[in-house]
Scaffold this active site. Structure first.
Site, short mmCIF file in Angstrom:
data_model
loop_
_atom_site.label_atom_id
_atom_site.label_comp_id
_atom_site.label_asym_id
_atom_site.label_seq_id
_atom_site.Cartn_x
_atom_site.Cartn_y
_atom_site.Cartn_z
N PRO A 2 0.95 -1.08 0.24
CA PRO A 2 0.30 0.40 -0.37
C PRO A 2 0.90 1.40 -0.08
O PRO A 2 1.61 1.76 0.36
CB PRO A 2 -1.10 -0.45 1.49
CG PRO A 2 -0.33 -0.85 2.25
CD PRO A 2 0.81 -2.31 1.14
N GLU A 3 0.22 2.46 -0.86
CA GLU A 3 1.28 3.45 -1.00
C GLU A 3 0.59 5.06 -0.12
O GLU A 3 -0.55 4.30 0.22
CB GLU A 3 1.32 3.94 -2.00
CG GLU A 3 2.32 3.04 -2.98
CD GLU A 3 2.58 2.85 -3.84
OE1 GLU A 3 2.88 3.97 -4.77
OE2 GLU A 3 2.78 2.28 -5.12
#
Ligand SMILES: [Zn+2]
Length: 273
Positions: A2-3
């Site tokens: 996840p960013e």
């Protein structure tokens, strides 16, 4: 992994569910993901969640005196349930609230980490990590960005991935940002001209904003508290190998940059400016 937009989506969902609730019980099934298990338990038991914040890709669960830093890494996910039955065999931590609901942390690959900090140590912790600024208009200044890039003699993709200049971008959003800015990911950061840096700055802020509004990108079954983002439908270059470039019709290619799979249009993104 996840960013920023995906972590921000988790943060918002988590905040709605747990802020104001008081922790009654903590069950830890896999202690290795926690830096100091005893302190983790002691500082959370019977404490109320004040807020859920975020720095870069880190979630911060803030109590009165302590902050729990949660890094989801590859596969960390949170779920809220109303029974204390584990959501899956990959649940490693479970919090029961006095108010009734249960928070479960699942991590199939077990790369996620929890660290306990006193509230006053949070800012120094991220300074020590040299974590860059948040990619928002009010925190990410163009002048500072220009100066920072002038000092970086590495490839621009590597600079954006390492989090020191600006925080929160990973492989997906770096590819998207460089494509929209028409900059080849292997260009040396300090060689970018002023208008290229301005393009890059603009697209970093606007793509991250658009992705947050879309609830992030959902690929490989990444979802937060059961919610699904839809930015994957707006990706222009990441994962689009073999498709036509939206600007010129040339075929999108996948190359390797700094050991990361990288998607480009070699016609729009040239090695020379
Ligand atoms: Zn193109």
């Amino acid at each position: 992994m996840p960013e920023l937009p995906e972590v921000e989506t988790v943060r918002r969902a988590l905040a709605k569910e747990i802020v104001g609730k008081t922790i009654k019980e903590i069950c830890i099934f896999y202690p290795k993901i926690i830096e100091d298990v005893e302190q983790f338990k002691q500082c959370m038991l019977n404490e109320t969640i004040h807020s859920v914040d975020r720095r870069g890709k880190y979630l911060l669960i803030v109590l009165k005196h302590w902050t729990i830093v949660s890094h989801l890494r590859m596969s960390g996910k949170y779920f809220i349930t109303d029974t204390n039955q584990v959501y899956s065999k990959h649940v490693h931590v479970m919090w029961t609230f006095h108010e009734g609901s249960i928070l479960q942390y699942e991590d199939v690959r077990k790369f996620g980490r929890f660290i306990v900090l006193s509230n006053k140590d949070v800012i120094p912790y991220f300074e020590h990590k040299k974590l860059g600024v948040e990619p928002y208009f009010d925190t990410f200044s163009i002048e500072r960005f220009k100066k920072d890039l002038q000092k970086k003699h590495q490839m621009i993709k590597v600079v954006l991935l390492n989090q020191h200049v600006v925080a929160g971008l990973g492989n997906i959003y770096v590819d998207e940002v460089l494509y929209q800015s028409r900059i080849h990911p292997m260009r040396v950061a300090s060689d970018l001209n002023e208008s290229e840096v301005e393009q890059l700055h603009y697209h970093i802020i606007s793509i991250i904003q658009a992705a947050i509004q879309a609830g992030g990108t959902t690929i490989r079954d990444y979802s937060s508290l059961g919610e699904q983002g839809n930015y994957q439908t707006k990706l222009c270059v990441y994962g689009q190998t073999g498709k036509a470039c939206l600007f010129c019709g040339h075929t999108i290619e996948k190359i390797i940059v700094g050991q990361r799979g990288t998607h480009i249009c070699s016609h729009c993104q040239r090695m020379t400016n």
